[in-house]
Design a protein around this motif. Structure first.
Motif, PDB file in Angstrom:
ATOM      1  N   ARG A 309       0.822  -1.216   0.000  1.00  0.00           N
ATOM      2  CA  ARG A 309       0.000   0.000   0.000  1.00  0.00           C
ATOM      3  C   ARG A 309       0.854   1.263   0.000  1.00  0.00           C
ATOM      4  NH1 ARG A 309      -0.637   1.540   5.278  1.00  0.00           N
ATOM      5  NH2 ARG A 309      -2.526   2.724   4.871  1.00  0.00           N
ATOM      6  N   SER A 312       2.454   1.889  -3.502  1.00  0.00           N
ATOM      7  CA  SER A 312       1.455   2.402  -4.437  1.00  0.00           C
ATOM      8  C   SER A 312       1.111   3.857  -4.121  1.00  0.00           C
ATOM      9  CB  SER A 312       0.176   1.547  -4.401  1.00  0.00           C
ATOM     10  OG  SER A 312       0.308   0.457  -5.283  1.00  0.00           O
ATOM     11  N   HIS A 364      -2.437   2.627  -9.575  1.00  0.00           N
ATOM     12  CA  HIS A 364      -2.051   2.465  -8.167  1.00  0.00           C
ATOM     13  C   HIS A 364      -3.208   2.787  -7.226  1.00  0.00           C
ATOM     14  CE1 HIS A 364       2.076   1.221  -8.528  1.00  0.00           C
ATOM     15  NE2 HIS A 364       2.203   2.064  -9.545  1.00  0.00           N
ATOM     16  N   ARG A 365      -4.070   3.690  -7.635  1.00  0.00           N
ATOM     17  CA  ARG A 365      -5.253   3.956  -6.795  1.00  0.00           C
ATOM     18  C   ARG A 365      -6.175   2.740  -6.808  1.00  0.00           C
ATOM     19  NH1 ARG A 365      -4.691   9.323  -8.928  1.00  0.00           N
ATOM     20  NH2 ARG A 365      -6.216   8.916 -10.561  1.00  0.00           N
ATOM     21  N   GLN A 366      -6.279   2.107  -7.972  1.00  0.00           N
ATOM     22  CA  GLN A 366      -7.106   0.900  -8.048  1.00  0.00           C
ATOM     23  C   GLN A 366      -6.522  -0.182  -7.131  1.00  0.00           C
ATOM     24  OE1 GLN A 366      -7.918  -0.430 -12.056  1.00  0.00           O
ATOM     25  NE2 GLN A 366      -8.589  -2.434 -11.306  1.00  0.00           N
ATOM     26  N   TRP A 368      -4.639   0.309  -4.529  1.00  0.00           N
ATOM     27  CA  TRP A 368      -4.862   0.790  -3.159  1.00  0.00           C
ATOM     28  C   TRP A 368      -6.275   0.407  -2.691  1.00  0.00           C
ATOM     29  CZ3 TRP A 368      -2.465   3.811   0.714  1.00  0.00           C
ATOM     30  CH2 TRP A 368      -3.317   4.445   1.626  1.00  0.00           C
ATOM     31  N   ALA A 369      -7.255   0.636  -3.578  1.00  0.00           N
ATOM     32  CA  ALA A 369      -8.639   0.294  -3.226  1.00  0.00           C
ATOM     33  C   ALA A 369      -8.760  -1.206  -2.969  1.00  0.00           C
ATOM     34  CB  ALA A 369      -9.594   0.733  -4.340  1.00  0.00           C
ATOM     35  N   GLU A 370      -8.138  -2.013  -3.827  1.00  0.00           N
ATOM     36  CA  GLU A 370      -8.189  -3.469  -3.627  1.00  0.00           C
ATOM     37  C   GLU A 370      -7.532  -3.864  -2.300  1.00  0.00           C
ATOM     38  OE1 GLU A 370      -6.275  -4.806  -7.168  1.00  0.00           O
ATOM     39  OE2 GLU A 370      -8.041  -4.349  -8.410  1.00  0.00           O
ATOM     40  N   HIS A 372      -7.395  -2.191   0.292  1.00  0.00           N
ATOM     41  CA  HIS A 372      -8.243  -1.773   1.414  1.00  0.00           C
ATOM     42  C   HIS A 372      -9.645  -2.375   1.311  1.00  0.00           C
ATOM     43  CE1 HIS A 372      -5.000   1.243   1.737  1.00  0.00           C
ATOM     44  NE2 HIS A 372      -5.295   1.205   3.015  1.00  0.00           N
ATOM     45  N   ASP A 373      -9.749  -3.430   0.524  1.00  0.00           N
ATOM     46  CA  ASP A 373     -10.997  -4.211   0.431  1.00  0.00           C
ATOM     47  C   ASP A 373     -12.204  -3.425  -0.050  1.00  0.00           C
ATOM     48  OD1 ASP A 373      -9.714  -6.541   1.348  1.00  0.00           O
ATOM     49  OD2 ASP A 373      -9.874  -5.818   3.417  1.00  0.00           O
ATOM     50  N   TYR A 374     -11.997  -2.502  -0.982  1.00  0.00           N
ATOM     51  CA  TYR A 374     -13.165  -1.902  -1.618  1.00  0.00           C
ATOM     52  C   TYR A 374     -12.938  -1.745  -3.105  1.00  0.00           C
ATOM     53  CZ  TYR A 374     -10.789   2.707  -1.206  1.00  0.00           C
ATOM     54  OH  TYR A 374      -9.911   3.754  -1.267  1.00  0.00           O
TER      55      TYR A 374
ATOM     56  N   ARG B 275     -21.031   1.599   0.516  1.00  0.00           N
ATOM     57  CA  ARG B 275     -21.580   0.237   0.613  1.00  0.00           C
ATOM     58  C   ARG B 275     -23.077   0.291   0.938  1.00  0.00           C
ATOM     59  NH1 ARG B 275     -18.190  -3.005  -0.676  1.00  0.00           N
ATOM     60  NH2 ARG B 275     -15.991  -3.143  -0.039  1.00  0.00           N
ATOM     61  N   GLY B 283     -16.760  -6.596  -1.740  1.00  0.00           N
ATOM     62  CA  GLY B 283     -16.176  -6.515  -3.074  1.00  0.00           C
ATOM     63  C   GLY B 283     -15.910  -5.082  -3.476  1.00  0.00           C
TER      64      GLY B 283
END
Lengths: 374, 401
Positions: A309, A312, A364-366, A368-370, A372-374, B275, B283
């Protein structure tokens, strides 16, 4: 951050000294204006072996390489101090290809023999490394032979591939897996064609035509090349971000100096609020970027869980900051800023190239989102 | 283990043992969250009151103030550790507010012993609540233009004029004011004095200001022949501008820090709202553009926290420098970004003002979003902060304003 103490983001005395020495050396021996000379003289390498060797003698190329392999055994954080300074003058020497990509691949996945064979040469400035992993059209495939593999295919944009003594190449090894292979560009079937980039760096098209390698050419575990490559690229992101931080600082410092001196309407243009507030915006972005670059480097040395994280974060933020700083630098320099005569344009070219390398900020933002589980 | 490390362990143990469980995770632990106290306080939450009492007993409401003035006699570093340990579990400080965050430090630096003895213990115990009399209708960003008149008459100053944006003057007991003691000074910064006034003094009227959010945290405060003792002058007459700037420095850094909340909390909040409103329990957030914006927010938030830590680590002294201005600029922008994104994911469910059809959280969030528009204005607008950084940090020449 709760519970434990965050690692320090400050430099110790030795590190401050290293920073100062590197800054002075680079300003004197390797100013950004060299890029014009190297370009216009059609220099064969595109960088200076002499400067590289001097840096080797100062110990800077082996800062992070363990002592048993001819280095100083310090941390990635220390390496980033020199990288930051190299960024200030946009040095075209092979920091990223050799010290980040090649060396990190060996440190993370190399066998003792591989490290012994190559790292002392890296620290001494004698050996240059590169990694080929970008493809278009002709993927590199490794086919099993009786005593090893045969490699066929093409890699593009192999940074410093025209000058490297060894190139690490990713290749499909069946079953959806990939492996990394160490090849010697002088061996039969290998050809490199230099590519000239806008930012004064060079890369190469690497063609592999029936290149035979032995089993001991594999770096890391067979079939696990993708995850090793990912870890290497994380370190490249952190190191490239340190360079971008230094480059942003220098472009900004040059710009502030210019708008203090340049007069229009009888006053320095730096007295205009329209420029002042934009200058503060860049200053603020650089301050934030410094924090994330330092944090990413610290994580590589001691907090592996935070590496994905924070690297990124560093790459995304440093890319945006450098590009913004470079664009504002040109705008505030006015007409002179878009001439080839002035160095500030080199900063924009490098900023764009660095932005696009090792993942754009949006990628890298994508990630980062992954993470952080969103 | 260093002394500070063992103090950290002690602080952590005490905070975790004593902070009432109902308060955990409720606060960013900034200087303006939690129990504000004062004689008009109507707080009834027994846990908040118990936490206040425990803090007072431990002498940790104003940890770095001298013991004789109700403090804990600890160092700045120790104070930071205590606050960090409270922040780590999200409990408010036992006592909060202007008196502790802003007025107290100024009185310690510029006041005299009698003033410290009179005012500081009441602040540390949460018994006396203070507000700040700075802005006036014609003195906002141009603060030095202030006109509240203070004329010497025997052993008193007579105050006439008006203050505005006096935060919570309606709930406060005392006010510290910037006043004009010399209207003929050659520079407007030179005729200003800091004077303290008990808000129950005859001639003071307080009126609340309703904001676009429907909240009324600010007031107008009117002074009509208000007599206050000369002993209420802080520092020297006509030299109050230096003190004013020091208070503003504290204000900027404390606003920035108070916005900081817990690392990652802004991102978590917006993800949770996305969410809920997208009905996507797990997801990837279904809208990739919104997801990218949330990541930008999360990244800025992390960078902000790392920068705060870096500034704190490098600040050898406790006096906030010009970097406090960056803290305020970034912190306030981060807060607005968070609310804008939180509103964006709510769509039309964020349109409610009151009444049926909207859930309580969304109604509250909308009000908080409206309130957040003030963060880039109050405590020195972002434009003023940028002027300060431009001049003091970048050394750019002063131009026409």
């Amino acid at each position: 951050m709760s519970g434990h103490r965050a690692p320090s983001l400050l430099l110790n005395d030795e590190q401050r000294m290293l920073k100062k020495t590197a800054q002075e050396f680079i300003r004197e021996k390797a100013p950004a204006a060299r890029l014009r000379v190297l370009r216009d003289s059609k220099d064969e390498l595109g960088f200076s072996r002499a400067v590289w060797n001097e840096m080797a003698e100062l110990g800077w190329l082996g800062l992070q390489i363990p002592e048993q392999y001819g280095g100083l055994g310090l941390g990635f954080f220390d390496l980033c101090i020199v990288l930051e300074q190299s960024g200030r003058e946009l040095m075209p020497e092979p920091f990223i290809s050799t010290l980040l990509l090649g060396t990190q691949a060996l440190l993370l996945g190399g066998t003792n023999e591989q490290k012994q064979a190559l790292l002392p040469g890296v620290a001494a400035g004698e050996r240059l490394l590169a990694i080929g992993y970008e493809e278009a059209g002709a993927p590199v495939v490794a086919k099993r032979t009786t005593d090893g593999f045969e490699l066929n295919g093409q890699k593009l944009q192999v940074l410093d591939g025209h000058a490297a003594d060894r190139i690490i190449v990713s290749a499909a090894t069946g079953g959806g897996g990939a492996s990394l292979f160490l090849i010697d560009p002088s061996q039969a079937g290998v050809s490199t064609t230099r590519q000239h980039r806008i930012d004064g760096l060079s890369s190469a098209i690497l063609s592999l035509d029936g290149v035979a390698v032995r089993n001991d050419a594999i770096v890391g575990e067979m079939g696990k090349g993708a995850s090793l490559l990912e870890a290497v690229l994380e370190r490249a992101c952190a190191g490239a971000s340190a360079q971008m931080l230094g480059a942003s600082e220098q472009a900004f410092a040059d710009t502030i100096e210019y708008i203090k001196e340049r007069e229009q309407f009888g006053v320095p243009i730096g007295s205009f609020q329209a420029l002042q507030h934009r200058a503060v915006a860049v200053f603020t972005e650089i301050a934030l970027t410094r924090s994330v670059v330092l944090a990413a480097a610290r994580a590589i040395d001691g907090a592996p869980d935070d590496v994905p994280r924070l690297t990124s974060l560093a790459k995304a933020m440093a890319s945006e900051t450098f590009l913004h700083a470079a664009k504002e630098a040109i705008q505030m320099h006015g007409g002179i800023g878009v001439t080839d005569e002035h160095d500030i344009g080199f900063y924009l070219k490098r900023a764009h190239a660095a932005y696009m390398s090792f993942g754009k900020p949006s990628q890298h933002r994508q990630r980062w989102a992954e993470l952080h589980d969103y | 283990m260093s002394e500070l490390d063992s103090f950290r362990e002690e602080a952590r143990a005490w905070v975790r043992e004593n902070a009432p469980k109902s308060l955990w995770g409720t606060s960013g632990s900034g200087p303006f969250e939690g129990y504000w106290g004062g004689s008009k306080c109507e707080e009834t939450d027994p846990d908040l009151l118990r936490w206040r009492d425990l803090g007072i007993e431990k002498q940790w409401t104003a940890p770095s103030w001298p013991i004789e003035y109700g403090g804990g006699g600890l160092s700045r570093e120790q104070e930071d550790i205590i606050h960090a340990e409270m922040k780590a579990i999200g409990v408010p400080r036992p006592v909060a507010g202007q008196g502790l965050a802003m007025f107290g430090p100024v009185l310690l630096e510029y006041g005299n012993d009698a003033q410290r003895a009179q005012h500081l213990p009441g602040i540390a115990r949460g018994e006396v609540r203070w507000c700040q009399g700075y802005s006036e209708p014609n003195a906002g960003s141009d603060l030095a233009n202030l006109q509240l008149k203070a004329e010497r008459d025997g052993d008193a100053y007579v105050l006439n004029g008006q203050k505005t944006w006096t935060s919570h003057a309606d709930l406060s007991d005392w006010i510290y004011c910037l006043t004009r003691t010399n209207p003929n000074a050659p520079k407007k910064q030179m005729g200003i004095s800091v004077i303290l006034a008990d808000l129950s003094t005859p001639g003071i009227t307080v009126r609340r200001i309703d904001l676009i959010s429907g909240y009324s945290p600010f007031c107008e405060t009117f002074f009509d022949n208000v007599r206050v003792p000369v002993a209420n002058l802080v520092g020297k007459e006509n030299e109050g501008w230096t003190i004013a700037k020091a208070i503003l420095g504290h204000e900027r850094s404390s606003i920035g820090r108070s916005i900081a909340r817990q690392p990652g909390s802004a991102q978590r909040e917006v993800v949770a709202r996305a969410r809920k409103h997208f009905s996507a329990e797990e997801g990837a957030i279904p809208d990739p553009l919104i997801r990218d914006e949330i990541a930008s927010l999360g990244m800025l938030e992390e960078a902000f926290h790392l920068t705060l830590a870096r500034i704190q680590e490098s600040a050898a002294t406790g006096t906030p420098g010009p970097e406090g201005s960056i803290t305020k600029i970034v912190g306030s922008e981060l807060k607005q970004m968070r609310f804008e994104l939180g509103m964006k994911v709510a769509g039309i469910q964020g349109l409610g003002w009151e009444g049926p059809g909207f859930d309580e959280d969304d109604l509250q969030y909308t009000r908080d979003w409206l309130r957040s528009r003030a963060t880039t204005i109050e405590g020195g607008s972002s434009e003023i902060q940028k002027n300060i950084v431009s001049k003091r940090v970048l050394g750019l020449p002063e131009g026409k304003k």
